[in-house]
Structure formats: C-alpha cells, structure tokens
Design an enzyme around this catalytic site. Structure first.
Site, PDB file in Angstrom:
ATOM      1  N   GLU A   1       0.056  23.933 -24.697  1.00  0.00           N
ATOM      2  CA  GLU A   1       0.628  25.152 -25.219  1.00  0.00           C
ATOM      3  C   GLU A   1       1.844  25.400 -24.441  1.00  0.00           C
ATOM      4  O   GLU A   1       1.971  26.640 -24.263  1.00  0.00           O
ATOM      5  CB  GLU A   1      -0.563  26.216 -25.359  1.00  0.00           C
ATOM      6  CG  GLU A   1      -1.686  25.784 -26.123  1.00  0.00           C
ATOM      7  CD  GLU A   1      -2.692  26.964 -26.156  1.00  0.00           C
ATOM      8  OE1 GLU A   1      -2.519  28.096 -26.058  1.00  0.00           O
ATOM      9  OE2 GLU A   1      -3.836  26.541 -26.457  1.00  0.00           O
TER      10      GLU A   1
ATOM     11  N   GLU B   1     -10.960  27.985 -23.093  1.00  0.00           N
ATOM     12  CA  GLU B   1     -11.078  29.339 -22.191  1.00  0.00           C
ATOM     13  C   GLU B   1     -12.391  29.445 -21.828  1.00  0.00           C
ATOM     14  O   GLU B   1     -12.693  30.848 -21.884  1.00  0.00           O
ATOM     15  CB  GLU B   1     -10.250  30.408 -22.810  1.00  0.00           C
ATOM     16  CG  GLU B   1      -8.758  29.931 -23.235  1.00  0.00           C
ATOM     17  CD  GLU B   1      -8.063  30.966 -23.940  1.00  0.00           C
ATOM     18  OE1 GLU B   1      -8.304  32.161 -24.237  1.00  0.00           O
ATOM     19  OE2 GLU B   1      -7.143  30.471 -24.274  1.00  0.00           O
TER      20      GLU B   1
HETATM   21  O1  9MR Z   1      -0.402  31.767 -30.937  1.00  0.00           O
HETATM   22  C1  9MR Z   1      -1.656  32.280 -31.498  1.00  0.00           C
HETATM   23  C2  9MR Z   1      -1.339  33.717 -32.078  1.00  0.00           C
HETATM   24  O2  9MR Z   1      -0.720  33.837 -33.081  1.00  0.00           O
HETATM   25  C3  9MR Z   1      -2.584  34.561 -32.259  1.00  0.00           C
HETATM   26  O3  9MR Z   1      -2.357  35.805 -32.483  1.00  0.00           O
HETATM   27  C4  9MR Z   1      -3.296  34.306 -30.897  1.00  0.00           C
HETATM   28  C5  9MR Z   1      -4.523  35.036 -31.141  1.00  0.00           C
HETATM   29  O4  9MR Z   1      -5.561  34.888 -30.083  1.00  0.00           O
HETATM   30  O5  9MR Z   1      -3.631  33.054 -30.230  1.00  0.00           O
HETATM   31  C6  9MR Z   1      -2.498  32.331 -30.405  1.00  0.00           C
HETATM   32  O6  9MR Z   1      -2.866  31.272 -29.635  1.00  0.00           O
HETATM   33  C7  9MR Z   1      -3.338  31.086 -28.546  1.00  0.00           C
HETATM   34  C8  9MR Z   1      -4.109  29.838 -28.446  1.00  0.00           C
HETATM   35  O7  9MR Z   1      -4.859  29.678 -29.685  1.00  0.00           O
HETATM   36  C9  9MR Z   1      -5.026  29.741 -27.203  1.00  0.00           C
HETATM   37  N1  9MR Z   1      -4.265  29.886 -25.998  1.00  0.00           N
HETATM   38  C10 9MR Z   1      -3.520  30.950 -26.087  1.00  0.00           C
HETATM   39  C11 9MR Z   1      -2.617  31.104 -27.225  1.00  0.00           C
HETATM   40  C12 9MR Z   1      -1.773  32.244 -26.970  1.00  0.00           C
HETATM   41  O8  9MR Z   1      -2.537  33.840 -26.951  1.00  0.00           O
END
Ligand code: 9MR
Length: 380
Positions: A268, A162
């Site tokens: 994802e 990102e």
């Molecule tokens: O799924 C993840 C969630 O449990 C966390 O709270 C969150 C915190 O930033 O991150 C989520 O995963 C992210 C991933 O690492 C990067 N892309 C976006 C995902 C969804 O937020």
C-alpha cells in the site's frame, strides 16, 4: 569547378545518414515498448495499484488507460472488504468483485484479494457475534465462499489484515476476543489454503518496519510454520512520509521476514508530503483530527506541489526504490495505494479535505519528478 561534385557528394552522404538515423529511430520505437513502471521493473518485482469502484467499472477512461500502461497488478481498495462483500449473514455481494477480477484477467494482471479478515470495514452483524463457535463458523463460511468463488483467479490473498498493536502484541479485535486468542489467524490461513491451494497467502499490516511490531509478525509467521500452516508472504503496507521511516528500519524488516522464509510485498505504498501535527504514523483509520480541517498551515499545497517539494518527493522515492532493488530477490510486489494523487485516501486522512500528493502521477495523470527518479534507476 573541381570542388562542385564533392560538395554534392557530401550533401548526398549527409542526407542519406539523416534518413538512416530516422529509420533506425522509427524501427527502435516499433520494437521497444514505451517506458513504463511495469516494463522497467519486470525482472525485479510486480508493480501494482489499488483501484476504486470507478476504475473497476471503467467509467474513468484516462485512469484505466494509465493503469493498463503502467501496472501489472491490482488490489481492490475497498470492494472486497467484509462490509461490502458479505454485508449480511446470508447475503454476499459479488457484483463489483466479479468485475474487478475480470478486469485483472483481461489485462493479464496479478490479482490481489483484499482482505479476508480485518477489524475495520467489518459488517456490523459480525461485530455482534459473541460466542466462539458462531465466530469460527462465520469465518469459515466467509473464507470458503469468497476464496472458493475466485479459486485459480485471485493470485494473492491478504488473509489477515492489521492483527497487531504497535508494540507487536495481538490487537484485541472482535475476532481475537471472541475466539479467545490468535487461533483465528491459524483458522483463516488454513481455510484459505484449503479453498485455493495455489493462491499466495499474505499477512498484511502497517508500520511493519518497527522493530517491536516486526517481532509480532515473526511470532505469527513462526507459529503458522510450526503448525504446518501455509503462509507465503508478509505485506508491509508502506504508508510512509518524506522523513520516515528510515531506510535502515525498512531494510531490517525486509531481511528479517525473508530470513523467516516468507516473501515481502509492499502492498500500500504512498508517501505523504503534508504536515503531521502529532507525529502520526501508520494508518490506524480510527484516528482523525477534525480541529485541523481548513487550517491552511496543514494544507500547504492546495493547488500543486512546489518544485522544491517535487524534488524532495522524487529523492525519497528514489531512495526507497533503490532499497527495493537491492533486495529484489526477497520482494515480490510493490503496490501503490491509488493510481494518481487525486485518488489517494491521504486527501482525507488524518485530516479531512486536504490536497495531498503522495503518488507518482499527479491529478492530471501526468508523471511527476518522482516517477522519473524511479524509472531512472533502471536506466543507469
Ligand atoms: O483506502 C481505503 C479508504 O478508501 C477507506 O476509507 C479506508 C477505510 O478503512 O481504508 C483504506 O484502505 C486501507 C486498507 O484497506 C488497509 N490499510 C490501510 C488503508 C488506508 O486506511
């Protein structure tokens, strides 16, 4: 009288045909594996799932059984992020990450490392760094230590996560600001390639179907390639909804990234079925909408999906996977962000406390209509 022997004969023939059929079915079942996502798509692309701490610790046996049956790749949902794995400058926490890698190896899975550099879930001590030399040496120590530890064991790294704004311009993360530009991306890929020359290296982001953001990705990819720095793939996160993005936008990005000489992975994938008050898209975790919590209009399926919504989700997944199959030569992996609906981060984002149903398996680990519509594509 004369009819009697032939009736008996007919009964015997019918019985022997019945026995034969039964035997064949038993034999066929013994040799052909049960249908599963990973088996059905084994000649097309890997099928992955993001897994959480309880799955890594194998405390939820149903979840792990489903994971092993259906998926041949894993991504750690949170446990390799900077704040978890490198919480203080001189302390690394490898306990869960080690178990994660061992679980993948035990099951012969393609193991993804997620993620080396990300502005979110970053340890606070890194956010306080203010000079470029310290930031550069911090990035170096982080990548060398982690990639080095799992050299030859982690197959793919999400190296940078990102790094772009929605218009394709560079995100002004702490890495960007302190290092004075996008050179931190070059550093990260160079260091990762050196620490494990065999690992596949990916740039990962959301909304990569957007034409403006696509240009930003192509700029990053081309810059690395021009400088002779290895990048193997682009990870399109794929946090999508029933309505969007359009298949055309997704397809244009697949083609553009592939033409740039890198593989595409959907890293994802999930499809939200819940209303979205302000046309929110993507996955910017900073956004959240507390005022909608406990608003029943915003949570229309608190117990289960209606049949109509199941069908809508199934059709959306069918169309998405049809597109993936069309471009399977360009696609390396499709990873779902969670194993079942109960695990999804979308139950808490962008509005806390809702019941979302974005994956192929429901909260009881039962395959949904969407699962069948995806598998049916391989039966035609
Ligand atoms: O799924 C993840 C969630 O449990 C966390 O709270 C969150 C915190 O930033 O991150 C989520 O995963 C992210 C991933 O690492 C990067 N892309 C976006 C995902 C969804 O937020």
């Amino acid at each position: 009288m004369t009819n009697k022997p032939s009736t008996l004969l007919l009964i015997m023939i019918a019985f022997s045909i019945f026995l034969n059929c039964k035997n064949t079915t038993v034999k066929e079942n013994a040799i052909s594996p049960l249908p599963s996502l990973k088996e059905s798509f084994k000649n097309d692309f890997l099928i992955g799932a993001a897994i959480s701490r309880s799955q890594i610790n194998q405390t939820d046996s149903l979840s792990n059984a489903l994971l092993e049956k259906e998926f041949n790749s894993i991504t750690p949902e949170n446990d390799m992020k900077w704040e978890q794995i490198h919480p203080k400058e001189d302390s690394f926490n490898f306990e869960t990450a080690d178990k994660y890698v061992a679980l993948g190896e035990k099951n012969n899975m393609h193991i993804v490392g997620h993620t080396l550099l990300w502005h979110s879930q970053l340890a606070p001590w890194v956010q306080n760094i203010q000079d470029s030399a310290t930031m550069a040496s911090t990035i170096k120590a982080h990548i060398n230590k982690i990639v080095g530890r799992y050299k030859g064991r982690i197959n793919t790294w999400d190296v940078v996560n990102e790094a772009l704004n929605e218009d394709g311009s560079p995100r002004e993360s702490v890495f960007y600001k302190v290092m004075g530009g996008e050179n931190y991306i070059e550093q990260a890929f160079m260091l990762a390639a050196k620490a494990d020359p065999d690992a596949k290296l990916v740039y990962n982001d959301y909304n990569l179907w957007k034409p403006e953001k696509r240009k930003g990705v192509l700029r990053i990819v081309k810059n690395l390639q021009d400088k002779g720095i290895k990048i193997d793939g682009v990870g399109m996160q794929a946090h999508w909804s029933l309505e969007g993005p359009t298949l055309e936008d997704i397809e244009n990005s697949i083609i553009a990234y592939s033409n740039a000489g890198v593989k595409v992975s959907f890293t994802e994938l999930d499809v939200t079925v819940l209303p979205n008050p302000w046309d929110l898209d993507g996955a910017a975790v900073e956004q959240s909408y507390a005022q909608f919590e406990n608003d029943p209009k915003m949570n229309p399926y608190p117990v289960k999906l209606t049949d109509a919504a199941q069908i809508q989700l199934a059709k959306r997944y069918e169309a998405i996977f049809k597109l993936f199959l069309k471009h399977k030569d360009k696609i390396e992996r499709v990873t779902f962000w969670g194993v079942n609906d109960g695990h999804s981060w979308l139950n808490g984002w962008p509005i806390n406390g809702r019941t979302n149903h974005p994956l192929l398996f429901d909260r009881n680990f039962e395959p949904k209509k969407a699962y069948n519509s995806v598998l049916d594509l391989k039966k035609q």
